[in-house]
Scaffold this motif. Sequence first.
Motif, short mmCIF file in Angstrom:
data_model
loop_
_atom_site.label_atom_id
_atom_site.label_comp_id
_atom_site.label_asym_id
_atom_site.label_seq_id
_atom_site.Cartn_x
_atom_site.Cartn_y
_atom_site.Cartn_z
N GLN A 246 0.85 -1.18 0.00
CA GLN A 246 0.00 0.00 0.00
C GLN A 246 0.90 1.24 0.00
OE1 GLN A 246 -2.65 0.18 3.37
NE2 GLN A 246 -1.05 0.72 4.83
N TYR A 247 0.44 2.28 -0.70
CA TYR A 247 1.24 3.50 -0.78
C TYR A 247 0.33 4.72 -0.80
CZ TYR A 247 0.09 3.33 -5.79
OH TYR A 247 -0.57 3.29 -7.01
N ARG A 248 0.91 5.85 -0.39
CA ARG A 248 0.17 7.11 -0.40
C ARG A 248 1.14 8.25 -0.63
NH1 ARG A 248 0.94 10.09 4.26
NH2 ARG A 248 1.71 8.95 6.10
N VAL A 249 0.62 9.37 -1.12
CA VAL A 249 1.46 10.55 -1.28
C VAL A 249 1.62 11.21 0.08
CG1 VAL A 249 0.81 10.90 -3.69
CG2 VAL A 249 -0.52 11.99 -1.88
N GLU A 250 2.64 12.02 0.22
CA GLU A 250 3.02 12.59 1.51
C GLU A 250 1.91 13.41 2.14
OE1 GLU A 250 6.89 15.00 3.27
OE2 GLU A 250 6.24 15.35 1.21
N ASP A 251 1.16 14.15 1.33
CA ASP A 251 0.16 15.06 1.87
C ASP A 251 -1.24 14.46 1.90
OD1 ASP A 251 -0.19 14.97 -0.81
OD2 ASP A 251 -0.23 17.14 -1.15
N SER A 252 -1.33 13.13 1.87
CA SER A 252 -2.63 12.47 1.88
C SER A 252 -2.63 11.36 2.92
CB SER A 252 -2.96 11.90 0.50
OG SER A 252 -4.14 11.10 0.55
N SER A 253 -3.81 11.08 3.47
CA SER A 253 -3.94 9.96 4.41
C SER A 253 -4.58 8.75 3.75
CB SER A 253 -4.81 10.40 5.61
OG SER A 253 -6.09 10.80 5.17
N GLU A 254 -4.86 8.83 2.47
CA GLU A 254 -5.54 7.75 1.75
C GLU A 254 -4.51 6.81 1.12
OE1 GLU A 254 -8.75 7.13 -1.91
OE2 GLU A 254 -8.40 9.12 -1.05
N TRP A 255 -4.59 5.55 1.49
CA TRP A 255 -3.67 4.54 0.96
C TRP A 255 -4.29 3.87 -0.26
CZ3 TRP A 255 1.17 3.82 3.04
CH2 TRP A 255 1.40 4.33 4.31
N LYS A 256 -3.44 3.58 -1.23
CA LYS A 256 -3.85 2.78 -2.40
C LYS A 256 -3.19 1.42 -2.28
CE LYS A 256 -4.03 2.74 -7.45
NZ LYS A 256 -3.70 3.48 -8.70
N VAL A 257 -3.98 0.35 -2.41
CA VAL A 257 -3.49 -1.01 -2.18
C VAL A 257 -3.25 -1.71 -3.51
CG1 VAL A 257 -4.02 -3.26 -1.15
CG2 VAL A 257 -4.70 -1.17 0.03
N SER A 266 9.55 -8.21 -4.82
CA SER A 266 9.81 -6.90 -5.40
C SER A 266 8.66 -6.57 -6.33
CB SER A 266 11.13 -6.88 -6.18
OG SER A 266 11.07 -7.77 -7.29
N CYS A 267 8.47 -5.29 -6.55
CA CYS A 267 7.39 -4.86 -7.43
C CYS A 267 7.67 -3.43 -7.89
CB CYS A 267 6.06 -4.93 -6.68
SG CYS A 267 4.62 -4.60 -7.72
N ARG A 268 7.14 -3.09 -9.04
CA ARG A 268 7.28 -1.76 -9.60
C ARG A 268 5.96 -1.01 -9.50
NH1 ARG A 268 10.66 -0.41 -13.93
NH2 ARG A 268 11.96 -2.15 -13.25
N LEU A 269 5.99 0.14 -8.86
CA LEU A 269 4.81 1.00 -8.81
C LEU A 269 4.89 1.98 -9.97
CD1 LEU A 269 4.71 1.86 -4.99
CD2 LEU A 269 3.50 0.02 -6.19
N ALA A 270 3.86 2.05 -10.80
CA ALA A 270 3.85 2.93 -11.96
C ALA A 270 2.60 3.82 -11.94
CB ALA A 270 3.91 2.11 -13.24
N GLY A 271 2.60 4.80 -12.81
CA GLY A 271 1.48 5.73 -12.86
C GLY A 271 1.49 6.72 -11.72
N LEU A 272 2.68 6.99 -11.13
CA LEU A 272 2.80 7.90 -10.00
C LEU A 272 2.96 9.35 -10.48
CD1 LEU A 272 5.27 5.78 -7.83
CD2 LEU A 272 2.78 5.70 -7.87
N PHE A 279 4.92 7.31 0.54
CA PHE A 279 5.16 6.38 1.65
C PHE A 279 4.64 5.01 1.25
CE2 PHE A 279 5.14 10.47 3.82
CZ PHE A 279 6.27 10.35 4.62
N VAL A 280 5.44 3.97 1.51
CA VAL A 280 5.12 2.62 1.06
C VAL A 280 5.20 1.65 2.24
CG1 VAL A 280 5.73 0.77 -0.55
CG2 VAL A 280 6.06 3.17 -1.22
N GLN A 281 4.25 0.71 2.31
CA GLN A 281 4.26 -0.36 3.31
C GLN A 281 3.97 -1.69 2.63
OE1 GLN A 281 1.22 1.64 5.90
NE2 GLN A 281 2.68 1.19 7.54
#
Length: 373
Positions: A246-257, A266-272, A279-281
């Motif tokens: 799950q990840y979110r941008v610094e100024d948001s509290s909403e996580w995308k899973v 390992s994995c590649r996050l794209a479309g950022l 922030f990534v967990q």
Amino acid sequence: LIFPALSPAADPAVISPQDPTLLIGSSLVATCTVSPDFPLKAEDLYWTLNGRRLPAASYAALGPSTLSVALARLNGSRQQSGDNLVCHSRDGGILAGSCLYVGLPPEKPVNITCWSKNMKDLTCKWAPGTEGETFLHTNYTLKYKRRWYGQDNTCQEYHTAGTYSCHIPKDLALFTPYEIWVEASNRLGVAVSDVVMLDILDVVTTDPPSDVHVSRVGDLEDQLSVRWSSPPALKDFLFQAKYQIQYRVEDSSEWKVVDDVGNQTSCRLAGLRPGTVYFVQVRCNPFSIYGSKKAGIWSDWSNPTAASTPRSERVTGGCDPKAGEQNTTLRRELKQFFGWVKKHAYGCSNLGIKLYDQWRVWLQKSHKARNQV
């Protein structure tokens, strides 16, 4: 006042009833009777409850040296050790005391959940019923036994995962169903939860994945690479693992899973967004342990790890009236292609991402060349 010398065991007065336990809403008449060895009369006495003087209108003299107090519609005790009802002499001296335990019997504990982190231990937690507050000290006991045979066992290590929890560290058998329940007791009664049945293999979880690293993917402004290590506790066990990011941008509290990571580490996050801190967990779900059919239990999320995407180098506006139009077209093409990758390459497919990377690099080089003309 000067009292005669007495033996150490002598009490100046006696309160009755002594340390009663009452339901909320009950009424009580208590009496304070002074010892004949003390030259005190009923009119020399007064009462306090938790240090507050009770009104004289609630008193009644029941004899030369006995004073009663009437308490109506009692509320729950302010402290679990009981409310302090004290009989005093006129000068404020304490003659006798009693604890009032006013509350409710315990409710049946609910929502028992358990997990194991090494296939030898078990931690369980529960909720104390729908109301919870009894105003009395309530003791919770986790009990367990092998189904069909074996004696009841009592858990010893409490509060290991919160107020209502207990940890069984060892001596649990595999391939054997266990019955688990919680008993709640206080001065007004006992309540027993429903029995939960489980096999240790069906409730295995792990610590979060360790060594989570997030880094840039070259100059690609809309991607980040995430790598992590498998939880060490289960490396020697026969199991399959699947992961979530799950990840979110610094100024948001909403996580995308990201659900479709599979058993890769390992994995590649794209479309950022370019030039943005993310922030990534990561978390892990062990499943199919020794053939168990259960879905497994997700670990906690790892601690957040941060990284930023590169800033966009695209030129906007300027003297070329078509520059903005070119950027709009480029963004639209990227969105369309990434949509195709997600649909046909299952999110983290190495082949799909490699092909996408090649296409993105070619587009960036081509766009820079056009801007330099």
